[in-house]
Design an enzyme around this catalytic site. Sequence first.
Site, PDB file in Angstrom:
ATOM      1  N   GLU A  17      79.497  34.431 -26.015  1.00  0.00           N
ATOM      2  CA  GLU A  17      81.017  33.224 -25.462  1.00  0.00           C
ATOM      3  C   GLU A  17      80.118  32.469 -24.575  1.00  0.00           C
ATOM      4  OE1 GLU A  17      83.062  37.442 -25.121  1.00  0.00           O
ATOM      5  OE2 GLU A  17      81.906  36.940 -24.372  1.00  0.00           O
ATOM      6  N   GLY A  43      79.897  28.506 -22.151  1.00  0.00           N
ATOM      7  CA  GLY A  43      81.175  28.150 -21.844  1.00  0.00           C
ATOM      8  C   GLY A  43      80.755  27.106 -20.636  1.00  0.00           C
ATOM      9  N   CYS A  66      86.306  20.105   5.945  1.00  0.00           N
ATOM     10  CA  CYS A  66      86.417  19.896   8.242  1.00  0.00           C
ATOM     11  C   CYS A  66      84.974  20.779   7.530  1.00  0.00           C
ATOM     12  CB  CYS A  66      87.578  20.189   8.396  1.00  0.00           C
ATOM     13  SG  CYS A  66      87.097  20.022  10.181  1.00  0.00           S
ATOM     14  N   TYR A 109      82.322  25.202 -14.189  1.00  0.00           N
ATOM     15  CA  TYR A 109      83.161  25.718 -12.943  1.00  0.00           C
ATOM     16  C   TYR A 109      82.872  24.175 -11.783  1.00  0.00           C
ATOM     17  CZ  TYR A 109      81.185  28.964 -15.464  1.00  0.00           C
ATOM     18  OH  TYR A 109      81.621  29.842 -16.704  1.00  0.00           O
TER      19      TYR A 109
END
Length: 440
Positions: A289, A291, A360, A390
């Site tokens: 898997e 990614g 901030c 991500y």
Amino acid sequence: MRGTQTISASGHLVIGGVDTVELAREYGTPLYVYDTALIKERINQYKEAFAAYNGMDWQVAYASKAFSTIAILQLVNEFGLSLDVVSGGELYTALKAGFPAGRIHFHGNNKSDDELILALDANIGNVIVDNFYELERLEDLCAAKGREMEILLRVTPGVEAHTHEFIMTGHDDTKFGFNLDNGMADQAVQLALKAPHLILKGIHCHIGSQIFETEGFVRAIRVIFSYAEKWKRSFDFSMQVLNVGGGFGIRYTEEDHPLPVKNYIDSIVAVVTEECKARALSVPAVWIEPGRSIVGESGTTLYTVGALKDIPGIRKYVSVDGGMADNIRPALYQAHYEALCASRANEPADQSVAIAGKCCENGDVLIKKANLPESCRAGDILAVLCTGAYGYSMASHYNRLPNPAVVFVENGESQLVVRRESYDDLIRMDQPLKMFSSHE
């Protein structure tokens, strides 16, 4: 330079044959730019690595949590990959993208009934069951619908990968999966085999992310096969599928040294074959898997430089129009990136600066030490490299910042695949206050 990155005669960074300064002008910043040729190249590396083993049954499932949009899932589908989803939202996106439901695997440690029902109604390929509660709920839901579901059981093999503690998942103290060494996995196998509506196909494990060696995968596989031999003997359970997850590392900076894709696959296949021969077990299908390793290096985030702050003897800050809202990884677990001035890519990077975001928060610093040209100034375009995984998928509306647009580039052409959010988008779900009662 990475992938199809070059420098134009005007000194601009070019990705996929498209000038990044022109991209920033056309689509605005911050802007996620994906080099789709590099994505395709990486997918083919995985497919070719497995294809070298004639007779081996295998699947490569793209882990969509790294980057999930309709466009990227359609691209992945074109190459025949399977898909790993971890939420109802990711599953819904996949279905809207036209991804074949039979090639979708559903992960997650706390799937809701609504999410499981969505998966059942869509007739997805399989569910990776994470705990006893889910095992019971899935059986009940299948019974209510009068249908069956193929499952894998996620186990924790007690192997700690050499990575950041926040993204280690294979050791015993983790929220994921059934522990092998305390009997939880044994019990789960027995319960799954007895469940009338569940078809136990195999075992899943995932030892972590951003892994630069093969030893962790080898150790985890050996541990799992020691239990597989016992399950065959005690429960007559033959593991038809072994899913070893993902976690294959990429190069974010010059300090990272990931292995070629082929090295990971060769090591995994070799130990599976060896263990099966030694234990007289049938060779299962091998699933992985990836990614991050498919999309990570293909992504570049473009920013516009704004305020400059020079603190003599301490540090010079170069502020950009994005930050932790579009890339939380540096603030979350001290992830490191490299950057360059895309509008002055041919000039010497002769000054060390900190790249500061606009949120901030004092901790909103994308890169603590980046090398940029002395001439870098407000209005220049800054490129942060290897942000394909991500970044968009973990983006937030902190400080009410709209999410950036996403553009795919290849062969001198660009395509907008996610439009930039407007301020109206930010408040679209807000409801005006209605007083519950009046007070004098």
